[in-house]
Scaffold this active site. Structure first.
Site, PDB file in Angstrom:
ATOM      1  N   ASP A 280      17.398  55.647  29.797  1.00 42.07           N
ATOM      2  CA  ASP A 280      16.192  55.021  30.349  1.00 42.07           C
ATOM      3  C   ASP A 280      14.933  55.861  30.187  1.00 42.07           C
ATOM      4  O   ASP A 280      13.833  55.321  30.126  1.00 42.07           O
ATOM      5  CB  ASP A 280      16.410  54.661  31.818  1.00 42.07           C
ATOM      6  CG  ASP A 280      17.354  53.482  31.952  1.00 42.07           C
ATOM      7  OD1 ASP A 280      18.543  53.701  32.240  1.00 42.07           O
ATOM      8  OD2 ASP A 280      16.910  52.344  31.741  1.00 42.07           O
ATOM      9  N   TYR A 363      17.189  46.818  36.115  1.00 40.05           N
ATOM     10  CA  TYR A 363      17.420  47.869  37.105  1.00 40.05           C
ATOM     11  C   TYR A 363      16.125  48.505  37.576  1.00 40.05           C
ATOM     12  O   TYR A 363      15.138  48.549  36.848  1.00 40.05           O
ATOM     13  CB  TYR A 363      18.314  48.977  36.516  1.00 40.05           C
ATOM     14  CG  TYR A 363      19.754  48.874  36.979  1.00 40.05           C
ATOM     15  CD1 TYR A 363      20.087  49.170  38.301  1.00 40.05           C
ATOM     16  CD2 TYR A 363      20.756  48.484  36.113  1.00 40.05           C
ATOM     17  CE1 TYR A 363      21.406  49.078  38.726  1.00 40.05           C
ATOM     18  CE2 TYR A 363      22.076  48.387  36.541  1.00 40.05           C
ATOM     19  CZ  TYR A 363      22.393  48.687  37.847  1.00 40.05           C
ATOM     20  OH  TYR A 363      23.687  48.601  38.277  1.00 40.05           O
TER      21      TYR A 363
HETATM   22 CO    CO Z   1      24.957  50.052  38.481  1.00 35.58          CO
END
Ligand code: CO
Length: 621
Positions: A280, A363
């Site tokens: 990320d 996320y």
């Molecule tokens: Co997760």
């Protein structure tokens, strides 16, 4: 232009000035884009550093990328270097490009028609994802994979409706589909995944946090002072929040602390998921995806916000007005004792919270640094948002994915964060020791069987310092000063206290193991080098692996009485559960750095006894 501190985040003026220097040098064309723009931090001990910016420039027409370092002080290009293996982080415009290429693909349209989804193409959402690295001859250069999800309408959460087994491989430079995989056919889960618009319960009474005299911290630019602590708050497009020059009681503890990388590998064999392993920070940029935080929601109380500026795809400054939140939190009791006469003394704990949150796709990651009144530093990573799921027939017994809603299967995966801790315990010269508690066999040394002791193992080289946590031995890692002792004659020290967690589950033969080798240990240590910043290498996107920590530590450099950098890996391993749907309660992970003989005694004896008066103090009884 006002002159920032050398460790300050980049300003809008600086980003604009740096871009103008590049333009003046003729380095920008119509097809030049800016995947990453990062401040170049000064060398340690450089009293009058040059203010520099590293621009990663991508020519989207050719796919050629280079790193160009600009001196803002001298208004000139300092260096230009072609990017080697691996791709720069994705541009925001490439997500849109991937979606439009997908939707224009006749093969993709045919796959949707074949599945009876032709009339829902307009509401399809194409999730563009980093492909990992598999050495496919048709998948070189700048590539991305697109998975398809459906929405009932524009406000619907697409993650609830995966179109299983439909994978579009895209060449971003050629702006074309490489191939479409259309593997089988299972129903798209129909249940919506909305989590907003739920009627709010009325039973919760308000909690108000008031600090009528204001907060206890002071802020001067990006320098923060609070209850013996002093530090500088930083931010950059790749790591997001960074902390610098952290000292307690005017003694250095950390030169720099950040989370420069993380990896989210998936443990599913399905064609749409076996390759998923998001980096990320390196592939998507935590800072560029930083949230603008909201008072009373993300942070509660008397808040100081720090703004941050990142560069957009075209190198122009974008402000995140409230990128970093800082406030004080009550943290229960710090110490208490009721003496033999029944008199109680109790002092409340408080912590300074410095946090930022990044949203990357489904996320959301919060990074919360805590400083405590007793000299402890803590990092808590908060993983929340929406779990990534595929589809299968309801009731399928699936070894790698759990059914979390009817027909919706969330694969097992990990979130492995890597903190980079440039420690400086009473100066830069530090050493590292592993401390385990140890049982003692029955015998002369343990005649009654009750005895136990502790074992100290010096970690003297980079190879020795590649370690796993061991909660059964209460294992900690101690960082000792070479320059100072406490009143008992021991080296002053801090201990890194890990929290139990799994390391990388993938097999050594897997490509993700090669690319995310950093995540195979809880601890690494290296001697400080300014250019060793990212544990999976500078460019993990589409990188075959081996870069970063495994490459640096191959030399097995000496770590005794050196300027130590610790790399600590932690984070949750998820077997998703129904309660994680449709939005996941925060999953917490992290570690502590606590003083261990750094101080001569409890440093918090002088705390006032009550929140606002003396009612907790013994002398009132
Ligand atoms: Co997760």
């Amino acid at each position: 232009m006002t002159r920032p501190h050398p460790l300050d985040p980049l300003t809008a003026d600086e980003l604009t000035a740096g871009r103008a220097i590049l333009a003046g040098e003729g380095l920008l064309t119509e097809t030049t884009r800016f995947p990453a723009v990062l401040p170049v931090e000064p060398e340690k001990g450089d009293a009058a550093p040059d203010r520099r910016v590293q621009y990663t420039l991508l020519d989207t027409a050719t796919g050629q990328a280079r790193d160009v370092v600009v001196s803002l002080s001298k208004r000139e290009v300092v260096s230009t270097e072609d990017c080697g293996e691996g791709q720069p982080a994705y541009l925001f415009e490439e997500y849109d490009l991937a979606a439009s290429i997908t939707k224009a693909s006749p093969e993709w349209q045919a796959a949707m028609e074949r599945r009876g989804l032709g009339d829902r193409i307009g509401q399809a959402f194409c999730a563009p994802l980093a492909p990992g690295f598999f050495g496919r001859p048709d998948e070189t250069g700048r590539v991305i994979r697109s998975l398809t999800f459906l929405r009932d309408d524009e406000s619907d959460s697409p993650w609830a409706h995966p179109v299983e087994g439909l994978i579009v491989h895209i060449d971003l430079t050629g702006q074309r589909v490489i191939r479409v995989e259309d593997e089988g056919d299972v129903p798209v889960p129909p249940e919506h995944g909305r989590y907003d618009g739920v009627p709010a319960r009325a039973t919760l009474k308000p909690i108000e946090i008031t600090q009528p005299e204001g907060p206890s911290f002071t802020v001067d630019g990006n320098e923060v002072t609070w209850e013996g602590w002093k530090l500088r708050v930083g931010f950059n497009a790749r790591e997001g929040l960074t902390l610098h020059q952290i000292s307690f009681q005017n003694r250095s503890v950390l030169h720099r602390a950040s989370v420069p990388e993380m990896v989210v590998p998936y443990g599913d064999t399905a064609p749409g998921r076996f390759w998923i392993s998001y980096f990320d920070a390196g592939e998507y940029l935590l800072g560029k995806n930083g949230n603008d935080l909201r008072l009373g929601c993300d942070c509660l109380g008397v808040i100081h916000y720090f703004p941050a500026f990142v560069a957009d795809d075209h190198g122009h400054p974008v402000e995140i007005p409230r990128a970093i939140c800082m406030h004080e939190e009550d943290y229960g009791i710090l110490w208490k004792h009721t003496d033999l006469a029944g008199r109680a003394e109790v002092r409340r704990s408080r912590r300074l919270v410095i946090s930022s949150i990044s949203t990357i796709g489904n996320y959301d990651y919060g990074f919360f640094w805590y400083l405590y009144l007793d000299g402890t530093v803590e990092l808590e990573a908060k993983a929340t948002g929406i779990v990534f799921a595929g589809a299968a027939h309801p009731g399928t017994d699936h070894p790698h994915a759990n059914e979390i809603a009817p027909g919706l299967f969330a694969p097992v995966h990990q979130h492995l964060f890597c903190a980079r801790l440039d420690v400086a315990i009473d100066g830069e010269r530090n050493s590292l020791v592993e401390v385990d508690v140890e049982r003692v066999p029955m015998g002369d040394q343990n005649p009654y069987g009750n005895a136990f002791t502790w074992k100290e193992t010096p970690l003297r080289t980079e190879r020795e310092a590649q370690r796993h946590a061991d909660p059964a031995k209460a294992r900690v890692w101690e960082i000792r000063s070479a320059e100072r002792t406490n009143r008992l004659g021991s080296a002053t020290a801090y201990q890194l206290v890990p929290r139990p967690s799994a390391t990388l589950m993938a097999q050594p033969e897997s490509t993700v193991h090669q690319r995310a080798t950093f995540a195979t240990r809880h601890l690494w240590a290296t001697p400080y080098r300014a250019d060793e910043r990212f544990p999976a290498g500078d460019r993990p996107n589409a990188h075959p692996g081996g870069a970063g920590l495994p490459a640096w530590t191959a030399a097995d450099r000496d770590l005794v009485d050196t300027d130590l950098v610790l790399w600590h890996v932690f984070g949750p391993t998820h077997i998703p559960r129904p309660e994680d749907w449709p939005v996941m309660p925060v999953d917490y992970s992290g570690f502590s750095l606590r003083p261990y003989g750094f101080l001569d005694r409890n440093p918090a004896l002088d705390l006032p006894s009550g929140a606002s008066d003396d009612h907790c103090s013994a002398h009132e009884h």
